[in-house]
Motif scaffolding. Structure first.
Motif, PDB file in Angstrom:
ATOM      1  N   HIS A  33       0.856  -1.189   0.000  1.00 43.29           N
ATOM      2  CA  HIS A  33       0.000   0.000   0.000  1.00 43.29           C
ATOM      3  C   HIS A  33       0.895   1.243   0.000  1.00 43.29           C
ATOM      4  O   HIS A  33       1.738   1.421   0.892  1.00 43.29           O
ATOM      5  N   ASP A  35       1.060   5.360  -0.049  1.00 44.76           N
ATOM      6  CA  ASP A  35       0.289   6.566   0.265  1.00 44.76           C
ATOM      7  C   ASP A  35       0.951   7.806  -0.319  1.00 44.76           C
ATOM      8  O   ASP A  35       2.026   8.206   0.133  1.00 44.76           O
ATOM      9  N   HIS A  66      -2.637   4.585  -3.122  1.00 44.86           N
ATOM     10  CA  HIS A  66      -3.690   5.402  -2.503  1.00 44.86           C
ATOM     11  C   HIS A  66      -3.319   6.871  -2.678  1.00 44.86           C
ATOM     12  O   HIS A  66      -2.400   7.368  -2.015  1.00 44.86           O
ATOM     13  N   MET A  68      -3.904  10.533  -2.094  1.00 45.99           N
ATOM     14  CA  MET A  68      -4.575  11.538  -1.260  1.00 45.99           C
ATOM     15  C   MET A  68      -4.225  12.903  -1.831  1.00 45.99           C
ATOM     16  O   MET A  68      -3.523  13.709  -1.212  1.00 45.99           O
ATOM     17  N   ASP A 175      -8.529   1.132   5.843  1.00 44.83           N
ATOM     18  CA  ASP A 175      -7.214   1.765   6.027  1.00 44.83           C
ATOM     19  C   ASP A 175      -7.241   2.738   7.204  1.00 44.83           C
ATOM     20  O   ASP A 175      -8.004   3.703   7.199  1.00 44.83           O
TER      21      ASP A 175
HETATM   22 ZN    ZN Z   1      -3.564   4.654   2.724  1.00 41.37          ZN
END
Ligand code: ZN
Ligand code: DX5
Length: 216
Positions: A33, A35, A66, A68, A175
């Motif tokens: 994962h 970020d 992911h 953001m 998450d």
């Molecule tokens: Zn995340």
């Protein structure tokens, strides 16, 4: 099905990412994962695409990226060209979500939509059949090591119902603040995949911790 485990590199040692990625390669983790934060959508900046390239080069597991960030569609190419499996974009960051989801699929990746803690799951009703995964945030995004928001287990149950009603095949991933205890509750509520950062990397035996999460 065993739990899908996606350890978050946000809690890894940024001074020695190769060592931590090696550990994840050896472990039973299913995905990595990743970020990516922009300091606008969330009040923090993690790392950008040059670092993602190096992570992708070292990783032997599929990438669960992911984003953001605002306007994630601007960076579709950068995410795709490193061989990303799943591209997660936030519902709150995409006014034209349907278009972005199509673009992700057309680029050969699996589209996933992420919901912040205050965003209700019913808002996904008309897009669920187009998704491979929904990522529910169980903390406010931006930082690792935060406390799990307990209401998330309720959201997992609701989302499970909605997925079954709409005939979608989307997986449910959660998450934020996930550990063996919260992970167990999430699995019982219907979650398929768990992201864990702090719980994995602060453990003295991260590989064994990943194995324990897999067995939830
Ligand atoms: Zn995340
Ligand atoms: C938070 C990130 C998470 C974070 C989870 O904004 O999206 O992936 O790394 O970290 P833990 O598991 O420590 O809450």
């Amino acid at each position: 099905m065993r739990t899908i485990v996606s350890p978050s590199l946000l809690s890894a040692d940024f001074g020695n990412l190769a060592k931590d990625i090696d550990m994840l390669n050896r472990s039973e983790a299913d995905w990595l994962h990743i970020d990516i934060m922009d300091g606008v959508f969330v009040p923090n900046i993690s790392f950008g695409f040059p670092v993602l390239k190096h992570i992708a080069r070292l990783a032997k597991k599929p990438l669960d990226v992911h984003l953001m960030i605002v306007q994630p569609e601007k960076f579709l190419r950068e995410v795709q060209e490193v061989g990303t499996l799943i591209m997660n974009v936030h519902y709150e960051a995409c006014p034209h979500l349907h278009r972005v989801v199509q673009q992700i699929r057309d680029a050969g990746m699996k589209p996933a939509v992420t919901l912040n803690p205050a965003t209700p799951v019913f808002l996904l009703k008309d897009i669920l059949s187009e998704l491979d995964m929904v990522l529910l945030m169980s903390v406010n995004p931006g930082f690792g090591g935060q406390k799990f928001i307990a209401h998330t287990t309720q959201k997992v149950k609701e989302l499970r119902r909605l997925i079954d009603e709409t005939g979608s095949h989307a997986l449910i991933e959660v998450d934020g603040g996930v550990n063996l205890d919260t992970g167990k509750q999430l699995r019982a509520a219907g979650a398929d995949a768990l992201v864990a950062g702090n719980a994995v990397f602060s453990n003295e035996n991260p590989e064994a911790y990943i194995q324990a999460l897999k067995n939830l």
